[in-house]
Scaffold this motif. Sequence first.
Motif, PDB file in Angstrom:
ATOM      1  N   ASP A 125      56.232  37.462  32.918  1.00  0.00           N
ATOM      2  CA  ASP A 125      55.218  37.656  31.866  1.00  0.00           C
ATOM      3  C   ASP A 125      53.925  38.200  32.472  1.00  0.00           C
ATOM      4  OD1 ASP A 125      56.448  36.956  29.479  1.00  0.00           O
ATOM      5  OD2 ASP A 125      56.101  34.814  29.773  1.00  0.00           O
ATOM      6  N   ASN A 126      53.532  37.617  33.621  1.00  0.00           N
ATOM      7  CA  ASN A 126      52.310  38.087  34.280  1.00  0.00           C
ATOM      8  C   ASN A 126      52.447  39.540  34.726  1.00  0.00           C
ATOM      9  OD1 ASN A 126      50.880  35.774  33.949  1.00  0.00           O
ATOM     10  ND2 ASN A 126      50.987  35.093  36.064  1.00  0.00           N
ATOM     11  N   ALA A 127      53.635  39.894  35.244  1.00  0.00           N
ATOM     12  CA  ALA A 127      53.860  41.277  35.691  1.00  0.00           C
ATOM     13  C   ALA A 127      53.604  42.239  34.527  1.00  0.00           C
ATOM     14  CB  ALA A 127      55.279  41.423  36.211  1.00  0.00           C
ATOM     15  N   VAL A 128      54.093  41.861  33.334  1.00  0.00           N
ATOM     16  CA  VAL A 128      53.914  42.712  32.150  1.00  0.00           C
ATOM     17  C   VAL A 128      52.436  42.710  31.730  1.00  0.00           C
ATOM     18  CG1 VAL A 128      54.519  42.988  29.710  1.00  0.00           C
ATOM     19  CG2 VAL A 128      56.283  42.344  31.357  1.00  0.00           C
ATOM     20  N   LYS A 129      51.848  41.503  31.729  1.00  0.00           N
ATOM     21  CA  LYS A 129      50.456  41.331  31.277  1.00  0.00           C
ATOM     22  C   LYS A 129      49.468  42.116  32.139  1.00  0.00           C
ATOM     23  CE  LYS A 129      48.484  37.048  30.890  1.00  0.00           C
ATOM     24  NZ  LYS A 129      48.495  35.570  30.821  1.00  0.00           N
ATOM     25  N   TYR A 130      49.698  42.085  33.455  1.00  0.00           N
ATOM     26  CA  TYR A 130      48.713  42.676  34.365  1.00  0.00           C
ATOM     27  C   TYR A 130      49.114  44.066  34.851  1.00  0.00           C
ATOM     28  CZ  TYR A 130      46.682  38.082  34.046  1.00  0.00           C
ATOM     29  OH  TYR A 130      46.120  36.935  33.553  1.00  0.00           O
ATOM     30  N   THR A 131      50.025  44.723  34.118  1.00  0.00           N
ATOM     31  CA  THR A 131      50.343  46.126  34.424  1.00  0.00           C
ATOM     32  C   THR A 131      50.038  46.940  33.170  1.00  0.00           C
ATOM     33  OG1 THR A 131      52.083  45.408  35.932  1.00  0.00           O
ATOM     34  CG2 THR A 131      52.142  47.711  35.266  1.00  0.00           C
ATOM     35  N   GLN A 137      58.163  41.777  41.414  1.00  0.00           N
ATOM     36  CA  GLN A 137      57.119  42.726  41.823  1.00  0.00           C
ATOM     37  C   GLN A 137      56.722  43.633  40.666  1.00  0.00           C
ATOM     38  OE1 GLN A 137      58.474  45.170  45.056  1.00  0.00           O
ATOM     39  NE2 GLN A 137      56.470  46.143  45.336  1.00  0.00           N
ATOM     40  N   ASP A 138      55.399  43.906  40.576  1.00  0.00           N
ATOM     41  CA  ASP A 138      54.943  44.861  39.558  1.00  0.00           C
ATOM     42  C   ASP A 138      54.080  45.929  40.215  1.00  0.00           C
ATOM     43  OD1 ASP A 138      52.057  44.152  39.569  1.00  0.00           O
ATOM     44  OD2 ASP A 138      52.752  42.240  38.754  1.00  0.00           O
ATOM     45  N   ASN A 139      53.676  46.913  39.426  1.00  0.00           N
ATOM     46  CA  ASN A 139      52.813  47.983  39.937  1.00  0.00           C
ATOM     47  C   ASN A 139      51.517  47.987  39.120  1.00  0.00           C
ATOM     48  OD1 ASN A 139      54.337  48.682  37.700  1.00  0.00           O
ATOM     49  ND2 ASN A 139      54.214  50.873  38.113  1.00  0.00           N
ATOM     50  N   PHE A 151      42.229  28.754  37.273  1.00  0.00           N
ATOM     51  CA  PHE A 151      41.617  29.914  37.924  1.00  0.00           C
ATOM     52  C   PHE A 151      42.085  31.220  37.288  1.00  0.00           C
ATOM     53  CE2 PHE A 151      41.436  33.461  40.817  1.00  0.00           C
ATOM     54  CZ  PHE A 151      40.107  33.410  41.224  1.00  0.00           C
ATOM     55  N   ARG A 152      41.118  32.094  36.991  1.00  0.00           N
ATOM     56  CA  ARG A 152      41.442  33.443  36.536  1.00  0.00           C
ATOM     57  C   ARG A 152      40.569  34.405  37.325  1.00  0.00           C
ATOM     58  NH1 ARG A 152      41.526  35.344  31.228  1.00  0.00           N
ATOM     59  NH2 ARG A 152      43.614  36.067  31.736  1.00  0.00           N
ATOM     60  N   VAL A 153      41.091  35.543  37.739  1.00  0.00           N
ATOM     61  CA  VAL A 153      40.280  36.498  38.482  1.00  0.00           C
ATOM     62  C   VAL A 153      39.099  36.902  37.595  1.00  0.00           C
ATOM     63  CG1 VAL A 153      40.240  38.808  39.505  1.00  0.00           C
ATOM     64  CG2 VAL A 153      42.198  37.307  39.909  1.00  0.00           C
ATOM     65  N   PRO A 154      37.848  36.722  38.107  1.00  0.00           N
ATOM     66  CA  PRO A 154      36.699  36.877  37.216  1.00  0.00           C
ATOM     67  C   PRO A 154      36.293  38.309  36.870  1.00  0.00           C
ATOM     68  CG  PRO A 154      35.985  36.208  39.401  1.00  0.00           C
ATOM     69  CD  PRO A 154      37.475  36.245  39.437  1.00  0.00           C
ATOM     70  N   LYS A 167      44.128  38.129  28.037  1.00  0.00           N
ATOM     71  CA  LYS A 167      43.869  36.719  27.746  1.00  0.00           C
ATOM     72  C   LYS A 167      44.829  35.786  28.471  1.00  0.00           C
ATOM     73  CE  LYS A 167      40.323  36.867  25.176  1.00  0.00           C
ATOM     74  NZ  LYS A 167      39.107  36.180  25.610  1.00  0.00           N
ATOM     75  N   GLY A 168      44.368  34.608  28.761  1.00  0.00           N
ATOM     76  CA  GLY A 168      45.214  33.618  29.417  1.00  0.00           C
ATOM     77  C   GLY A 168      44.425  32.350  29.650  1.00  0.00           C
ATOM     78  N   PHE A 169      45.111  31.342  30.182  1.00  0.00           N
ATOM     79  CA  PHE A 169      44.447  30.046  30.375  1.00  0.00           C
ATOM     80  C   PHE A 169      44.324  29.674  31.854  1.00  0.00           C
ATOM     81  CE2 PHE A 169      46.916  29.549  26.327  1.00  0.00           C
ATOM     82  CZ  PHE A 169      45.829  29.744  25.489  1.00  0.00           C
ATOM     83  N   GLY A 170      44.872  30.484  32.731  1.00  0.00           N
ATOM     84  CA  GLY A 170      44.803  30.151  34.153  1.00  0.00           C
ATOM     85  C   GLY A 170      45.664  28.953  34.520  1.00  0.00           C
ATOM     86  N   LEU A 171      46.716  28.725  33.748  1.00  0.00           N
ATOM     87  CA  LEU A 171      47.574  27.567  34.023  1.00  0.00           C
ATOM     88  C   LEU A 171      48.949  27.963  34.554  1.00  0.00           C
ATOM     89  CD1 LEU A 171      46.890  25.215  30.963  1.00  0.00           C
ATOM     90  CD2 LEU A 171      46.288  24.822  33.341  1.00  0.00           C
ATOM     91  N   GLY A 172      49.370  29.210  34.224  1.00  0.00           N
ATOM     92  CA  GLY A 172      50.743  29.640  34.526  1.00  0.00           C
ATOM     93  C   GLY A 172      51.119  29.505  35.992  1.00  0.00           C
ATOM     94  N   LEU A 173      50.277  30.027  36.890  1.00  0.00           N
ATOM     95  CA  LEU A 173      50.647  30.020  38.309  1.00  0.00           C
ATOM     96  C   LEU A 173      50.507  28.636  38.934  1.00  0.00           C
ATOM     97  CD1 LEU A 173      49.279  33.406  39.720  1.00  0.00           C
ATOM     98  CD2 LEU A 173      51.616  32.806  39.132  1.00  0.00           C
ATOM     99  N   ALA A 174      49.576  27.816  38.405  1.00  0.00           N
ATOM    100  CA  ALA A 174      49.446  26.437  38.908  1.00  0.00           C
ATOM    101  C   ALA A 174      50.744  25.691  38.608  1.00  0.00           C
ATOM    102  CB  ALA A 174      48.247  25.749  38.259  1.00  0.00           C
TER     103      ALA A 174
HETATM  104  P1  ADP Z   1      46.621  33.529  33.239  1.00  0.00           P
HETATM  105  O1  ADP Z   1      47.507  34.727  33.357  1.00  0.00           O
HETATM  106  O2  ADP Z   1      46.873  32.705  32.032  1.00  0.00           O
HETATM  107  O3  ADP Z   1      45.175  33.859  33.448  1.00  0.00           O
HETATM  108  P2  ADP Z   1      47.908  32.499  35.661  1.00  0.00           P
HETATM  109  O4  ADP Z   1      47.774  31.145  36.284  1.00  0.00           O
HETATM  110  O5  ADP Z   1      49.260  32.942  35.269  1.00  0.00           O
HETATM  111  O6  ADP Z   1      46.922  32.494  34.441  1.00  0.00           O
HETATM  112  O7  ADP Z   1      47.313  33.545  36.674  1.00  0.00           O
HETATM  113  C1  ADP Z   1      46.050  33.287  37.317  1.00  0.00           C
HETATM  114  C2  ADP Z   1      45.328  34.591  37.587  1.00  0.00           C
HETATM  115  O8  ADP Z   1      46.020  35.301  38.618  1.00  0.00           O
HETATM  116  C3  ADP Z   1      45.295  35.525  36.389  1.00  0.00           C
HETATM  117  O9  ADP Z   1      44.191  35.277  35.550  1.00  0.00           O
HETATM  118  C4  ADP Z   1      45.198  36.890  37.066  1.00  0.00           C
HETATM  119  O10 ADP Z   1      43.860  37.139  37.400  1.00  0.00           O
HETATM  120  C5  ADP Z   1      45.970  36.703  38.373  1.00  0.00           C
HETATM  121  N1  ADP Z   1      47.364  37.207  38.277  1.00  0.00           N
HETATM  122  C6  ADP Z   1      48.487  36.485  38.068  1.00  0.00           C
HETATM  123  N2  ADP Z   1      49.589  37.259  38.085  1.00  0.00           N
HETATM  124  C7  ADP Z   1      49.159  38.511  38.324  1.00  0.00           C
HETATM  125  C8  ADP Z   1      49.808  39.788  38.476  1.00  0.00           C
HETATM  126  N3  ADP Z   1      51.130  39.920  38.406  1.00  0.00           N
HETATM  127  N4  ADP Z   1      49.023  40.874  38.712  1.00  0.00           N
HETATM  128  C9  ADP Z   1      47.677  40.752  38.820  1.00  0.00           C
HETATM  129  N5  ADP Z   1      46.995  39.582  38.686  1.00  0.00           N
HETATM  130  C10 ADP Z   1      47.722  38.488  38.454  1.00  0.00           C
END
Ligand code: ADP
Length: 262
Positions: A162-168, A190-192, A209-212, A220-227
């Motif tokens: 989901d993140n790969a799709v969201k952040y590409t 892996q994404d590009n 945490f979300r990259v600021p 949009k997101g909650f910063g919970l997925g990767l934790a």
């Molecule tokens: P969310 O996506 O809800 O913000 P996540 O915990 O999934 O929260 O991810 C934390 C942060 O890591 C994201 O806000 C984003 O900045 C960065 N991130 C995660 N996955 C990717 C990715 N595939 N490409 C770029 N940045 C990513």
Amino acid sequence: LTLLLPWAILSFILLVSCMVSIWLIFRQRRLNEIKNDFVSNMTHELKTPVSTISLAAQMLADPAVSKTTDTLKYYTRVIVDETKRLSFHIEKVLQMSTFERGNGNLKMTERDINDLLNMILENFWVKVHAKHGQLIADLEAEESYALVDETHFTNVLYNLMDNAVKYTPSNLVLTVKTWNEKGNLMISIQDNGVGIKKEYQKHIFDKFFRVPTGNVHNVKGFGLGLAYVKQIVDAHHGFIKVESEPNIGTKFIITLPTLKQN
Ligand code: ADP
């Protein structure tokens, strides 16, 4: 000297307590900021679909609105799509608390991870296709059995994809690989996409945490997925690492102990 020593000790204690108090105030402020960001994100993410669903339902109920097959189809589709979006967000927030409420207990079963990935990719392909993206699957691990909690481990793989799709933002190429290394099963996703600057990479697995900066702001997101992902991988005695370059893309690599099949 005997007179000065108590004063020196007292001043030292005062200085240390001052520094600790300042640190605590800053920490509290940062936690408040994180909490406020989370609440406002959450409110926005939940309010938008709810108000859209409510509008569509009002249109369906309004006798003044003509009910041709097309309008009926349109409003029903809106309700179905927005309900899906709503449950997706709720599910994301609940994943972690479900795991924590269960005291971190996992229901482990033997699973062929190549099979599990094939199943997931079959469903996930629609999301890649919707973005006019490309999906490459290279599932080459020969020893692909592992002990996993299927529900939580499936969530982990979905979260990373989901993140790969969201952040590409465009021309997505999602590459999923498995292989064996030193008796372990390796999985990479892996994404590009936008990538993650080095300075942020060590924080991305922290709760909330979300990259600021940068493009990520309008995603949009909650910063919970990767934790959650890290919690689950750790609970499987596995390991997760990230390799990323801004504007080139991101690769997550999971190392999982294999279960040798007799
Ligand atoms: P969310 O996506 O809800 O913000 P996540 O915990 O999934 O929260 O991810 C934390 C942060 O890591 C994201 O806000 C984003 O900045 C960065 N991130 C995660 N996955 C990717 C990715 N595939 N490409 C770029 N940045 C990513």
